[in-house]
Scaffold this active site. Structure first.
Site, mmCIF file in Angstrom:
data_model
loop_
_atom_site.group_PDB
_atom_site.id
_atom_site.type_symbol
_atom_site.label_atom_id
_atom_site.label_comp_id
_atom_site.label_asym_id
_atom_site.label_seq_id
_atom_site.Cartn_x
_atom_site.Cartn_y
_atom_site.Cartn_z
ATOM 1 N N HIS A 168 -41.703 -23.690 -44.243
ATOM 2 C CA HIS A 168 -41.580 -24.534 -45.346
ATOM 3 C C HIS A 168 -42.560 -24.388 -46.294
ATOM 4 C CE1 HIS A 168 -39.554 -26.583 -41.816
ATOM 5 N NE2 HIS A 168 -38.652 -27.347 -42.831
ATOM 6 N N ILE B 279 -38.551 -34.896 -54.154
ATOM 7 C CA ILE B 279 -37.682 -33.857 -53.920
ATOM 8 C C ILE B 279 -37.188 -34.148 -52.218
ATOM 9 C CG2 ILE B 279 -36.923 -31.467 -53.366
ATOM 10 C CD1 ILE B 279 -36.474 -32.287 -56.432
ATOM 11 N N HIS C 108 -38.006 -26.128 -50.341
ATOM 12 C CA HIS C 108 -38.557 -27.119 -49.036
ATOM 13 C C HIS C 108 -38.646 -26.375 -47.630
ATOM 14 C CE1 HIS C 108 -38.866 -30.328 -46.216
ATOM 15 N NE2 HIS C 108 -37.842 -29.762 -45.664
ATOM 16 N N ARG D 109 -44.448 -59.182 -13.728
ATOM 17 C CA ARG D 109 -44.837 -59.380 -15.277
ATOM 18 C C ARG D 109 -46.254 -60.396 -14.974
ATOM 19 N NH1 ARG D 109 -42.353 -63.800 -18.949
ATOM 20 N NH2 ARG D 109 -41.073 -64.869 -17.343
ATOM 21 N N SER E 243 -44.467 -63.415 -22.998
ATOM 22 C CA SER E 243 -43.572 -63.146 -22.078
ATOM 23 C C SER E 243 -43.863 -61.883 -21.508
ATOM 24 C CB SER E 243 -42.290 -62.764 -22.995
ATOM 25 O OG SER E 243 -41.725 -63.834 -23.402
ATOM 26 N N GLU F 27 -42.017 -52.631 -32.626
ATOM 27 C CA GLU F 27 -42.269 -51.678 -31.320
ATOM 28 C C GLU F 27 -42.560 -50.296 -31.475
ATOM 29 O OE1 GLU F 27 -39.310 -53.600 -32.321
ATOM 30 O OE2 GLU F 27 -39.782 -55.304 -30.759
ATOM 31 N N PHE G 163 -36.282 -52.542 -25.474
ATOM 32 C CA PHE G 163 -36.604 -52.380 -26.872
ATOM 33 C C PHE G 163 -37.674 -50.978 -26.648
ATOM 34 C CE2 PHE G 163 -36.330 -56.943 -27.343
ATOM 35 C CZ PHE G 163 -34.894 -56.894 -27.947
ATOM 36 N N HIS H 208 -39.270 -57.636 -18.278
ATOM 37 C CA HIS H 208 -37.688 -58.076 -18.389
ATOM 38 C C HIS H 208 -36.913 -56.997 -18.148
ATOM 39 C CE1 HIS H 208 -39.942 -61.358 -20.295
ATOM 40 N NE2 HIS H 208 -38.545 -61.968 -20.364
ATOM 41 N N ASP I 116 -30.343 -63.955 -21.683
ATOM 42 C CA ASP I 116 -30.588 -63.479 -22.955
ATOM 43 C C ASP I 116 -29.348 -62.458 -23.234
ATOM 44 O OD1 ASP I 116 -32.332 -64.835 -24.219
ATOM 45 O OD2 ASP I 116 -34.054 -63.582 -23.896
ATOM 46 N N HIS J 208 -30.110 -57.553 -24.329
ATOM 47 C CA HIS J 208 -31.721 -57.642 -23.866
ATOM 48 C C HIS J 208 -31.832 -57.052 -22.529
ATOM 49 C CE1 HIS J 208 -32.167 -60.071 -27.416
ATOM 50 N NE2 HIS J 208 -33.413 -60.204 -27.124
ATOM 51 N N ARG K 114 -39.052 -60.145 -15.050
ATOM 52 C CA ARG K 114 -39.064 -61.525 -15.727
ATOM 53 C C ARG K 114 -39.110 -62.474 -14.242
ATOM 54 N NH1 ARG K 114 -35.249 -65.904 -17.362
ATOM 55 N NH2 ARG K 114 -36.383 -67.133 -18.780
#
Lengths: 661, 661
Positions: free
Chosen positions: A28, A187, A259, A354, A381, A408, A434, A458, A466, A470, A517
């Site tokens: 590049h 660009i 580029h 947890r 949590s 996250e 997540f 969890h 949930d 989840h 959990r």
């Protein structure tokens, strides 16, 4: 410095970038040519670094977020005198085993602060670096920690969503030592940026609490003025530098053609002519070489003064600074963890892992001052904040807890920066599902071998109501598949303590702690001197006589495995239970250990509230599996375990059916 | 409508939400209570919907991006007369098998437009929906397509990075039919939003080309005024509605305590008293029920008029509209693809499968007008834009190609919206490694069963010099692990055509096409009447006599497998080659088919330039594997294949070693 001198310095960067890309027939050229003026101003007038000591702790950090422009930083390292970055390495750009891979890799090349290429990562890493600098400064004072973090970012970096998470966090925390130089060339690969974007970036950064200014990115005095102003601010600054991509290339400059491919011989010759650079491939006149070499030594006095201050500091303070930067954990950690394990094994609490993690952290945060915790807005949590932890606040960096916000990805990227900066071990929490949001940064941590700890609670359908959005079902597999990612799913409070210790002692990469959990009984009733999780799996409960079945389980399903073992015993089938806190760590063990733990029982069954993917390596493709085959559902968690058939009865029935077959 | 009536309508929503969460002992009362006024204004005065026909194509779309507030939409559906949303379903909130799962799931509950909960997804889906509306409008005219997309979004939605990608795209394209109502309550789970955020959201949206206004979110006239203005704009609008989370709860309102747990009996009673709602659990007075039922029927006349217009439309236009919304592919597709396959098998081009994909698209884009292509700024690399495709531009929606910008996550989320809206099949491109960026939206496509096609090129170390940041090694495994995600890795141009056809014909979920950068020979020299990729794997090349080894391979490694077969033949070991374009689809086949394809050869070896993870299910834990064990490197791709030992010689040597053992 007179402008002509600046131009010649900058043109040396341009020429080397053009030549190396041409030689490699790949790469590049556009960014190095466009941003050479910015880089020249920064390196020649501001950046505090000493080419002879690229790991000097108090150096300014320079992050090339637009990693595709790697030849820019390689040319800079070469010309300023980085010992490893020889001319030969430039000639071996993008070749096997060179110090000059296609994108900058910090684990390959000294002087590269972080691995970039996936866009948006560098700028978000830099937020963590700038934060680490202020936190270390709060701990160790101006004498030892007093530097800036500079970023060179492209349009692509700013279009990626993670950049929003990063700039919002940096603006909120008032990270005034963070300065982003935006290579504002208008660009992108598809063509003019206007095909896909019309964001007013200055206004956007201002909305996030930043200063933002625009300059001509080919006017060295304007760039220098903006940087000088930015260094005085109590907020981070965006300097949008209007540049021409492929600056100097007669036909391709200002277009997407500049580029990502070699210019070609004719265009390259035209560019050199336009730039007034009559030199052959990889040739740099001696006076320019000398000027760049002087830049590489410009701050030697500052570094030596810093080293004198470190030498003059109180011995305990200097030793702590050195320990922290060497990535060594405090001597007392092992003993503190051993005591914790003994207590937990004796008390045998029934708690969610947890919560067990929080119990471990009550000990660890006392023993390990470099551990910086946080959560992406799930503190209550994830149980990541222990009583003794003060939170970082805007402009106040004396705490050790970070409210990352609902970010996250930004959290994981900032954690990489905290880790790479040196001085801290970051641990951040969210729900296991997540990890999908954070995955690009988690992968880079694994690639870089950066220590980071993900407190992922969890961790299955056990989270209950949930529902499937989840409930992770494929995430354990997807994380285990990442090379150098360690995934632990402890079965109880004792294993949780062991896994935390392993995560802290692991210096060559990241660790996921997958935690429940829901409450779990303590299944390890003897702490033992060894860390049994260290080999990934171990026989937790032997069979009462020669085992007919081996039951493998992780986390919350170890309890189910033990209950199944009891049911099978009643029905005359001896079974053993193997706890598997880390499937992939277990698979890395020597054959004899693996064979011994897998055992010789004719029936093998694995139990995990997740998809089977990956378990065949332990139980074989004929092995039995009790787990999930699709997404979860919304209901109280006990109903879900029954509904999806992840029960002791189901395990026992499958084993009996095979046994009687 | 007099304010008192509004308050009673809104309080019915609040009361049902409080009661259902209390009954479930789980859930999120804070958002429904805080946003009840916004929802009441929207549904009672603006939202074009008919509760009797929740799938009316020209309805306004309402997306509850803050999916944790699911009781808000459940209460709305119930009160407006959605046939499935009985009072009993509200009482079964978050219970197994109910229509009222913890987060809204469009595949469970009629009237839910998309599945939300993972934050940021809903607002980004809505961008795709609003875009689909304008594109369909451009095709079918105001008579048939003329509606709005409304979003209710929380702080969390706006903190997630994907929101930036979404709003930048929406602002750029001038999606004036998109209106975001921001539940601006200043509270997140960790506490006041000020712990982690200080973004000026209005300014940020304005920077992205939006209109942005702020109103009191408990003042119905102010909300109504803002919506009325927004509907006239030629740009999308953000309406920041200042609200109190848990509005009415005497102690918890305005605090994070109201967010994610039942209020408790005392607080609930206090809230009902404060709201002037003297009714028992789940009780709604008849006059309020009647008023809400009338709202559910308010637009019946509009719907009936729309149906008359559809009936009066030219037959071919009406039939096309119906076909598109039924998700049926054009009748000519199969034949066009068969001709293409015949031609490719005969011509046997040596091309990258990304190029083969473009060749397939030249046929497909003619045959399938509902296919909407695009790329996250890698158009020339992904080969997604065929000659006949015009690009969408700001305010001009007559094209079928979308420059998504460097926004992989936003692209995938918008694709979900395009797909869920109806009328289009979205296909978007980036590099396979960047599925990590898009993964949260890809998972939701799989969960929802939404048709979306991911054109993922540069699918291995075969991309060469860009190096390990760009080389997927674990991504095939990580994607295969997602339930209901179909991953195809075709070996040549013929298989690429077959896989494209399967992706287009698959209506119940998303498909990944993993395609090479590097050239490959055509290995399928007979097209055949059947789509051989449809069962995931098939014997491509039989052994010359009883096979001693089965060689399984996908994509670019099929060429290597065939070369290994030839080497083994020379050395007297008969081997067969099985092409495995879709590992997980193959594993779903009936036992007898699977056994037949796996075969009885004593030696099984798999070849894939990726990690082994998942392959044990085919080759067994004793099977041989030739592939990657860690991250890649930067070098010309042929050097990498040699360096990592993914060669015909390596395959043959491994088989011979096992054979001679």
């Amino acid at each position: 410095m007179p402008p002509v001198e600046h131009d010649r310095l900058a043109n040396a960067l341009r020429a080397l970038a053009m030549d190396a890309v041409e030689e490699a027939k790949s790469g590049h050229p556009g960014l190095p040519m466009g941003a050479a003026d910015i880089a020249t101003v920064l390196f020649s007038r501001f950046l505090k670094f000493d080419a002879a000591e690229p790991r000097w702790p108090d150096r300014d950090r320079f992050v090339l977020s637009a990693g595709h422009g790697s030849m820019l930083i390689y040319a800079l390292l070469h010309l300023t005198g980085n010992a490893e970055m020889t001319l030969d390495e430039l000639k071996r750009f993008r070749q096997l085993g060179s110090k000059t891979p296609g994108h900058p890799e910090n684990f390959v090349t000294a002087g590269i602060e972080t691995t970039t290429g996936p866009l948006g990562q560098g700028i978000a890493n830099a937020v963590g670096m700038a934060l680490a600098e202020r936190m270390l400064n709060a701990e160790f004072g101006d004498d030892l920690v007093d530097h800036y973090t500079y970023v060179l970012a492209s349009d692509g970096d700013l279009m990626e969503g993670v950049s929003q998470e990063a700039i919002a966090l940096a603006g909120h925390l008032k990270l005034g030592r963070l300065i982003v130089l935006f290579d504002d060339n208008g660009i992108s690969i598809d063509g003019p940026l206007s095909l896909a974007d019309s964001v007013d970036q200055l206004k956007r950064f201002e909305a996030a609490g930043w200063r933002a200014v625009r300059v001509d990115g080919h006017d060295p005095e304007a760039i220098a003025g903006a940087i000088a102003e930015a260094r005085k601010a109590d907020r981070p600054t965006l300097i949008a530098c209007r540049t021409t991509i492929g600056f100097g290339a007669p036909k391709k400059a200002g277009t997407s053609k500049a580029h990502g491919e070699p210019l070609g011989a004719e265009e390259l010759a035209g560019a050199k002519a336009a730039l007034g650079w009559p030199h052959g491939p990889f040739e740099v006149p001696e006076d320019i070489r000398a000027a760049w070499a002087a830049i590489g030594k410009r701050n030697r006095g500052l570094r030596e003064a810093w080293e004198r201050r470190l030498a003059a500091a109180p011995a305990d303070r200097a030793a702590e600074f050195a320990r922290r930067h060497a990535g060594l954990r405090p001597a007392g950690l092992g003993e503190a963890m051993a005591r914790l394990k003994e207590r937990l094994a004796a008390e045998a609490p029934t708690v969610a892992t947890r919560k067990a993690s929080e119990m471990a952290l009550e000990v660890i945060t006392e023993a390990v001052p470099e551990l910086v915790l946080g959560s992406a807005d799930l503190t209550p949590s994830n149980n990541t904040r222990t009583k003794n932890l003060k939170a970082i606040a805007p402009g106040d960096f004396t705490g050790r807890y970070i409210h990352y916000g609902i970010r996250e990805h930004g959290m994981a990227a900032a954690m990489n920066g905290l880790s790479l900066h040196g001085g801290y071990v970051p641990a951040g929490g969210t729900f296991l599902v997540f990890t999908d949001y954070a995955r690009p940064s988690m992968r880079l941590a694994a690639l870089m071998g950066a220590q980071a700890i993900y407190v992922m609670t969890h961790d299955s359908i056990g989270l209950g109501e949930d529902g499937p959005t989840h409930q992770p079902v494929e995430h354990l597999a997807a994380l285990r598949a990442i090379p150098n990612m360690r995934v632990f799913r402890p079965a109880d409070a004792v294993e949780t303590a062991e896994c935390w210790q392993l995560a802290l002692e692991r210096k060559d990469g990241p660790t996921v702690l997958a935690l429940t959990r829901q409450n779990l009984p303590t299944v390890r009733r003897e702490a033992g001197a060894r860390n049994r999780c260290a080999v990934g799996a171990y026989e937790l409960s032997p069979a009462n006589s020669e085992a007919m079945a081996s039951i493998f389980a992780s986390g919350s399903e170890v309890e189910i495995a033990l209950a199944a073992q009891a049911l099978l015993k009643e029905r005359g089938v001896p079974a053993r239970v193997v706890s598997v806190p880390s499937l992939e760590l277990f698979l890395e063990q020597p054959d004899d250990l693996r064979s011994a733990v897998i055992g010789k029982a004719p029936i093998k069954v694995a139990v995990e509230a997740a998809v089977r993917f990956g378990w065949d390596a332990v139980i074989g493709e004929e092995g039995l599996f009790v787990g999930m085959t699709g997404f979860g559902a919304s209901a109280p968690y006990k109903d879900l375990y029954t509904y999806f058939g992840i029960t002791a009865e189901a395990v026992a029935d499958k084993v009996l059916a095979r046994h009687n077959a």
